[in-house]
Design a protein around this motif. Structure first.
Motif, PDB file in Angstrom:
ATOM      1  N   ILE A  64       0.655  -0.869   0.098  1.00  0.00           N
ATOM      2  CA  ILE A  64       0.723  -0.215  -0.112  1.00  0.00           C
ATOM      3  C   ILE A  64       0.788   1.462   0.509  1.00  0.00           C
ATOM      4  N   LEU A  65       1.893   0.915   0.166  1.00  0.00           N
ATOM      5  CA  LEU A  65       2.581   2.139   0.139  1.00  0.00           C
ATOM      6  C   LEU A  65       2.493   3.331  -0.797  1.00  0.00           C
ATOM      7  N   THR A  66       1.669   4.338  -0.188  1.00  0.00           N
ATOM      8  CA  THR A  66       1.825   5.344  -1.582  1.00  0.00           C
ATOM      9  C   THR A  66       0.730   5.107  -3.190  1.00  0.00           C
ATOM     10  N   ARG A  67       0.246   4.574  -2.789  1.00  0.00           N
ATOM     11  CA  ARG A  67      -0.107   3.563  -4.472  1.00  0.00           C
ATOM     12  C   ARG A  67      -1.311   3.566  -4.487  1.00  0.00           C
TER      13      ARG A  67
ATOM     14  N   GLN B 254     -10.014  -0.899   4.416  1.00  0.00           N
ATOM     15  CA  GLN B 254      -8.537  -0.009   4.735  1.00  0.00           C
ATOM     16  C   GLN B 254      -8.419   0.010   6.051  1.00  0.00           C
ATOM     17  N   VAL B 255      -7.361   0.696   5.399  1.00  0.00           N
ATOM     18  CA  VAL B 255      -6.140   0.795   6.505  1.00  0.00           C
ATOM     19  C   VAL B 255      -5.224   2.505   6.178  1.00  0.00           C
ATOM     20  N   SER B 256      -5.029   2.675   7.666  1.00  0.00           N
ATOM     21  CA  SER B 256      -4.823   4.975   8.159  1.00  0.00           C
ATOM     22  C   SER B 256      -3.856   4.734   9.323  1.00  0.00           C
ATOM     23  N   PRO B 257      -3.234   5.306   8.882  1.00  0.00           N
ATOM     24  CA  PRO B 257      -1.907   5.585   7.810  1.00  0.00           C
ATOM     25  C   PRO B 257      -1.389   4.428   7.310  1.00  0.00           C
ATOM     26  N   ILE B 258      -0.452   5.284   6.070  1.00  0.00           N
ATOM     27  CA  ILE B 258      -0.097   3.669   4.656  1.00  0.00           C
ATOM     28  C   ILE B 258       1.687   3.732   5.501  1.00  0.00           C
ATOM     29  N   SER B 259       2.459   4.678   6.556  1.00  0.00           N
ATOM     30  CA  SER B 259       3.259   4.182   7.258  1.00  0.00           C
ATOM     31  C   SER B 259       3.499   4.966   8.577  1.00  0.00           C
ATOM     32  N   LEU B 260       4.429   4.260   9.319  1.00  0.00           N
ATOM     33  CA  LEU B 260       4.130   5.041  10.732  1.00  0.00           C
ATOM     34  C   LEU B 260       6.013   5.426  11.214  1.00  0.00           C
ATOM     35  N   GLU B 261       5.970   6.342  12.382  1.00  0.00           N
ATOM     36  CA  GLU B 261       7.572   6.437  12.306  1.00  0.00           C
ATOM     37  C   GLU B 261       6.649   6.638  14.184  1.00  0.00           C
ATOM     38  N   PHE B 262       7.723   6.014  14.868  1.00  0.00           N
ATOM     39  CA  PHE B 262       8.380   6.408  16.452  1.00  0.00           C
ATOM     40  C   PHE B 262       9.123   7.157  16.544  1.00  0.00           C
TER      41      PHE B 262
ATOM     42  N   VAL C 171       2.256  -2.801   5.944  1.00  0.00           N
ATOM     43  CA  VAL C 171       2.811  -1.008   6.138  1.00  0.00           C
ATOM     44  C   VAL C 171       4.279  -0.729   7.361  1.00  0.00           C
ATOM     45  N   PRO C 172       4.934  -0.092   6.032  1.00  0.00           N
ATOM     46  CA  PRO C 172       6.294  -0.002   6.611  1.00  0.00           C
ATOM     47  C   PRO C 172       6.490   0.735   8.012  1.00  0.00           C
ATOM     48  N   VAL C 173       7.038   0.628   8.928  1.00  0.00           N
ATOM     49  CA  VAL C 173       7.075   1.228  10.698  1.00  0.00           C
ATOM     50  C   VAL C 173       8.366   1.044  10.727  1.00  0.00           C
ATOM     51  N   PHE C 174       8.666   2.409  11.038  1.00  0.00           N
ATOM     52  CA  PHE C 174      10.325   2.240  11.509  1.00  0.00           C
ATOM     53  C   PHE C 174      10.227   3.621  12.974  1.00  0.00           C
ATOM     54  N   VAL C 175      11.141   3.039  13.841  1.00  0.00           N
ATOM     55  CA  VAL C 175      11.747   3.471  15.273  1.00  0.00           C
ATOM     56  C   VAL C 175      12.910   3.959  15.211  1.00  0.00           C
TER      57      VAL C 175
END
Length: 271
Positions: free
Chosen positions: A8-11, A43-51, A157-161
């Motif tokens: 789902i990355l921005t697409r 449906q999923v929101s948001p499409i990325s997470l950053e901690f 969904v990409p997730v970053f710390v």
């Protein structure tokens, strides 16, 4: 069971169409099985997470735009790129709560993504939040029971710390000085390898080759992918049949959320 892919990355809906066409894409799956035919409604929101370094939890919303109840499983996996290949593995660094949800028609469900080790990380950490739509156990009353195909989505969904507090958005181009790339031939196919010696991941999209006369050959019209911090990733590049890229050209792409493209530093080691 047939497997096709979705990320789902921005697409958005464009990605869903690619699922219907059965095209393989990195780290996202849509599942088809016998059952009533129907359109995807999860449906999923948001499409990325950053901690931020000390942040303990964030929220993801799952919504159901359809007319039948949707069930979904939510889990988190560690994301790495050993030897230039995407890899997901089990983790206890982050967990999803609740791990299984049931969403009525038109409803929404919040899922908390929780860090079990909230101390600041030694380096940026990367994860994928995997959200699988589950098949119906019992068909809704009055629903048609004729055989068909039902598309069950898997969102990735990409997730970053992060190592530091997120930097406010500005108009400056992304710093790509930590990237180095090489282009090689493998059989009849070009393979691009990109290393990232920096402390943050880099997202690459709209990759093109520009020859000495300025002629542009698109190599990845949409998202190419991520290179994680301190890792290396490689991608095969598909060219039209019989086309060969001139050796004296350059590669240009857009990085992260930049509006303008930059030149990807490329070693002249094609063979």
């Amino acid at each position: 069971m047939i497997h096709a892919s979705q990320d789902i990355l921005t697409r958005g809906l464009w990605r869903a169409r690619r699922v219907v066409l059965g095209l393989a894409l990195t780290l996202g799956l849509a599942l088809l099985h016998s059952g009533p035919a129907g359109a995807a409604s999860l449906q999923v929101s948001p499409i990325s997470l950053e901690f931020s370094p000390a942040e303990q939890a964030q929220s993801v919303w799952l919504s159901n735009s359809g007319t039948a109840t949707v069930r979904a499983q939510v889990r988190v996996q560690q994301w790495s790129q050993p030897d230039g290949v995407e890899q997901l593995s089990a983790t206890r660094e982050l967990v999803a709560s609740p791990p299984v949800v049931e969403i009525p028609p038109g409803g929404k469900q919040m899922v908390r993504i929780i860090r079990l080790q909230p101390a600041p990380p030694a380096q940026e950490q990367a994860f994928r939040l995997i959200i699988d739509e589950l098949p119906e156990v019992v068909a809704p009353a009055g629903a048609a029971t004729s055989p068909g195909l039902q598309f069950l989505l898997r969102y990735s969904v990409p997730v970053f710390v992060a190592l530091t507090e997120p930097v406010p958005a500005n108009n400056k181009p992304s710093d790509i000085s930590a990237l180095s790339a090489s282009l090689r031939t493998s059989g009849s196919q070009l393979v691009l390898s990109v290393s990232n010696a920096g402390p943050r991941r880099v997202k690459i999209s709209q990759l093109v080759h520009v020859d000495a006369e300025g002629r542009r050959t698109p190599l990845a019209p949409g998202l190419l992918g991520y290179v994680l911090a301190g890792q290396r990733m490689q991608w095969p590049l598909n060219l039209p049949a019989g086309q060969v890229l001139p050796a004296n050209g350059t590669l240009k792409a857009k990085f992260n959320a930049d509006l303008e493209e930059q030149t990807l530093p490329l070693a002249s080691n094609r063979s």
